[in-house]
Design an enzyme around this catalytic site. Sequence first.
Site, PDB file in Angstrom:
ATOM      1  N   HIS A 156       0.472  -0.885  -0.124  1.00 28.23           N
ATOM      2  CA  HIS A 156       0.170  -0.185   0.254  1.00 28.23           C
ATOM      3  C   HIS A 156       0.655   1.375  -0.023  1.00 28.23           C
ATOM      4  CE1 HIS A 156       0.011  -0.362   3.987  1.00 28.23           C
ATOM      5  NE2 HIS A 156       0.455   1.029   4.481  1.00 28.23           N
ATOM      6  N   ASP A 185       1.136  -7.458   2.624  1.00 26.19           N
ATOM      7  CA  ASP A 185       1.648  -6.721   2.093  1.00 26.19           C
ATOM      8  C   ASP A 185       3.103  -6.426   1.876  1.00 26.19           C
ATOM      9  OD1 ASP A 185       0.601  -3.674   1.550  1.00 26.19           O
ATOM     10  OD2 ASP A 185      -0.140  -3.162   3.267  1.00 26.19           O
ATOM     11  N   SER A 218       4.713   1.661   8.315  1.00 25.95           N
ATOM     12  CA  SER A 218       4.008   1.412   7.346  1.00 25.95           C
ATOM     13  C   SER A 218       5.175   0.883   6.087  1.00 25.95           C
ATOM     14  CB  SER A 218       2.650   1.568   6.259  1.00 25.95           C
ATOM     15  OG  SER A 218       1.294   1.405   6.645  1.00 25.95           O
TER      16      SER A 218
HETATM   17  N1  ARG Z   1      -4.215   0.368   8.067  1.00 26.26           N
HETATM   18  C1  ARG Z   1      -2.814   0.316   6.993  1.00 26.26           C
HETATM   19  C2  ARG Z   1      -2.402   1.713   7.059  1.00 26.26           C
HETATM   20  O1  ARG Z   1      -3.037   2.824   8.093  1.00 26.26           O
HETATM   21  C3  ARG Z   1      -3.416  -0.199   5.412  1.00 26.26           C
HETATM   22  C4  ARG Z   1      -4.038   0.972   4.774  1.00 26.26           C
HETATM   23  C5  ARG Z   1      -4.168   0.242   3.547  1.00 26.26           C
HETATM   24  N2  ARG Z   1      -4.662  -0.997   3.374  1.00 26.26           N
HETATM   25  C6  ARG Z   1      -5.766  -0.940   2.952  1.00 26.26           C
HETATM   26  N3  ARG Z   1      -6.746  -1.407   2.250  1.00 26.26           N
HETATM   27  N4  ARG Z   1      -6.922   0.502   2.143  1.00 26.26           N
HETATM   28  O2  ARG Z   1      -2.018   2.632   6.574  1.00 26.26           O
HETATM   29  N1  GLU Z   2      -1.247   1.708   7.497  1.00 21.20           N
HETATM   30  C1  GLU Z   2      -0.626   2.494   8.408  1.00 21.20           C
HETATM   31  C2  GLU Z   2       0.349   2.915   7.931  1.00 21.20           C
HETATM   32  O1  GLU Z   2       0.454   3.664   6.617  1.00 21.20           O
HETATM   33  C3  GLU Z   2       0.454   1.930   9.726  1.00 21.20           C
HETATM   34  C4  GLU Z   2      -0.101   1.518  10.324  1.00 21.20           C
HETATM   35  C5  GLU Z   2      -0.544   2.393  11.635  1.00 21.20           C
HETATM   36  O2  GLU Z   2      -1.839   3.738  11.745  1.00 21.20           O
HETATM   37  O3  GLU Z   2      -0.428   1.606  11.836  1.00 21.20           O
HETATM   38  O4  GLU Z   2       1.666   4.043   8.276  1.00 21.20           O
END
Ligand code: ARG
Ligand code: GLU
Length: 721
Positions: free
Chosen positions: A85, A221, A650
Amino acid sequence: MKKVFLVIVSLVCLSITTKADEGMWLPQLLSKLNEGRMKSLGMKISASDIYSINSGSLKDAVVSFGGFCTGEIISKQGLVLTNHHCGFSSIQNHSSIEHNYLQNGFWAMDKTQELPNKGLFVTFIIRIDDVSSAVLAGINEKTSEIERQSIIDKNIASLKNSIAKESYQEVLIRGFFEGNQYYAFITETYRDIRLVGAPPSSIGNFGRDSDNWMWPRHTGDFSMFRIYASKDNKPADYSADNVPYIPKKALNISLSGIDKGDFTMIFGFPGKTMEYLPSVAVDQIVKYNDPIRIMIRDRALEEIDKFMRNDEKTKIQYAAKWASISNAWKKWQGEVLGLTRTNAVAKKLKFEEIFQDRVNKNPAFAAYKNLLDDFKKTYSDYEPYSIAKDYYTEIMSKLELFRIVGQLNTVSNAYKKTGEIAYQQKALQVKESLEKFFKDYNPEVDKKVFTALLKIYLSQENRFTSAILRNLSASVNNNYALLTEEIFKETELYNEEFVNQLLSKSGEEFVSTFYSYKALKIYSDMVDTYQSKVDAALIPIQNKINNLQRTYMKAQLEVMKEKKFYPDANSTLRVAYGQVNGYQPRNGVQYDFLTDLDGVIEKYKPGDYEYDLPEKLIQLYNKKDYGIYGKNGKMPVCFIASNHTTGGNSGSPALDAYGNLIGLNFDRVWEGTMSDINYDASICRNIMVDIRYVLFIIDKFANAGHLVKEMNIVYPKAKKK
Ligand code: ARG
Ligand code: GLU
């Protein structure tokens, strides 16, 4: 009896505190603040192996990836690993219906196939210096807020000139603890970053938004890039002559696997946390800010979703927008839930009671006596404006036609300010950026979003909304679909060709045409209304809050001496540490710490948007063909631990007790997303993809084993026995 009880109580407390450690710590202070604790949790290396200004410490293998994620160096030829991502928009930019790398994955089978990415960069931290006294020189208790800022700006400007660095390096000076301390970061930024590989989204984003922010998780990921440098290994703009960067340090990769209780550490660039807010602020977030943002995004997503489900092209076009809108939307929901469930406000109140009591009893703290009361009053003044701000920013950022109008407005401003030459330059710039924008734009989607969000916008108190828009809406009997038509039908600003023709006019012609547009009038009036009715009141209150927060931070450091403080995240390099461990999401339910490929197959739904799988992965599963990456007939996929992380982490390396790479951070668990505001050891967990799954996908699934050959693989646990 009493004694036994006390021993039990202290044992219980101890076992709670040894489970997890809150905090995102400054790498240069680990030896002073954390090393002992980290060793007691199982760390086998020293603080200077993590951060040292002599080359070759772990920090030299960690980069800020594009300023929004973290990456790590995993080969002597500049190979960088980050999340899927995080590489998403690069992968998407190279994708089309014919070469759909999002859907099918991409693998460069040799270096000539690696794909350059305009604008992408990675930044290394060379050195971190404490510059607090130089930045704060000339400031005392009596300095006014405005004066303070101008002194700091001046001090920073002169410091930047005097700090020793090479010509290809930069200096960044950032405030910590609400500006009570300052550090300078000497950095090197590499700008030729090429895409090397990415799994199909069905692996890299398996489970999509249903699984996002959730445990148990089964997502691979990750994506891979390579840093290119000039022939002398220095930062350089893209050139075909550039060569793979030779790093000071590349991480070793451990295939030993993880067990419950193992020490882990996350090294990366967490973006923003707010751990030291007063209870009133947290209360407002839970009651107003989060719910309003959630409600607005609910509606936008609902409209976009209808199109994405029915049309392949729109699905590709809106994939990145969807992911970013829904990501925070879902996080806020978890945040409200977690803050409520763990009684965060009540806990803060308790803390404040102790704080106030100590302040009252000690004349040395007299200056802090009214702090909490001042907060209460200021936050109550703040409330209506902060709500209006949420409405405005959430809504405006989703009205795409207004993005076009906004860009064209910068062109007309350039003409008005500096004339024809500036106009031509700006027009060229905007054309270029709109070209990218139009590639992923569908006006039909936009109209539906307009209809839904203008309705919400106009539901606010009149004093916060545009009179021009209100009148137009009244003229169509507040039929919001008609209102949207009124805005769209007059011109073809949603059409790339039309916009390009507009931009090829002379400056004078451009401005006179553009100024007659209804869309511009409405857009400008919404902006002006916001600035005069919301921002004008909000900014002074916000300044007051910032001032109080800085004092409160200083006060907490002085009054709560027994507490170990770490500064809030601010996109600077940090270390979080903890242990591999499951958790109890709710009463009676226990989550394990590790998932494997069996679980991926359990979730598999052929043809589904979120849970489809590539045939090849199923074959590998059926044959249990896991190569050197599986263990006891299982292929590990994701695991969780108690590291305190946030957005920006991330892609951060998850490191074992020896500093070997064991995984890639990519998420947090739903119940624990409130760790940005109030970490709670019982339910805050970060989610990582196991490095064994990453290598299995590269090697066995994608047949890109030549990349694994670049890496240095180790087996620390085997060695130990
Ligand atoms: N929650 C994770 C972050 O904050 C992953 C986001 C990307 N994945 C998704 N399914 N949108 O970045
Ligand atoms: N998915 C998040 C990011 O892109 C990391 C997850 C979080 O927020 O802890 O940085």
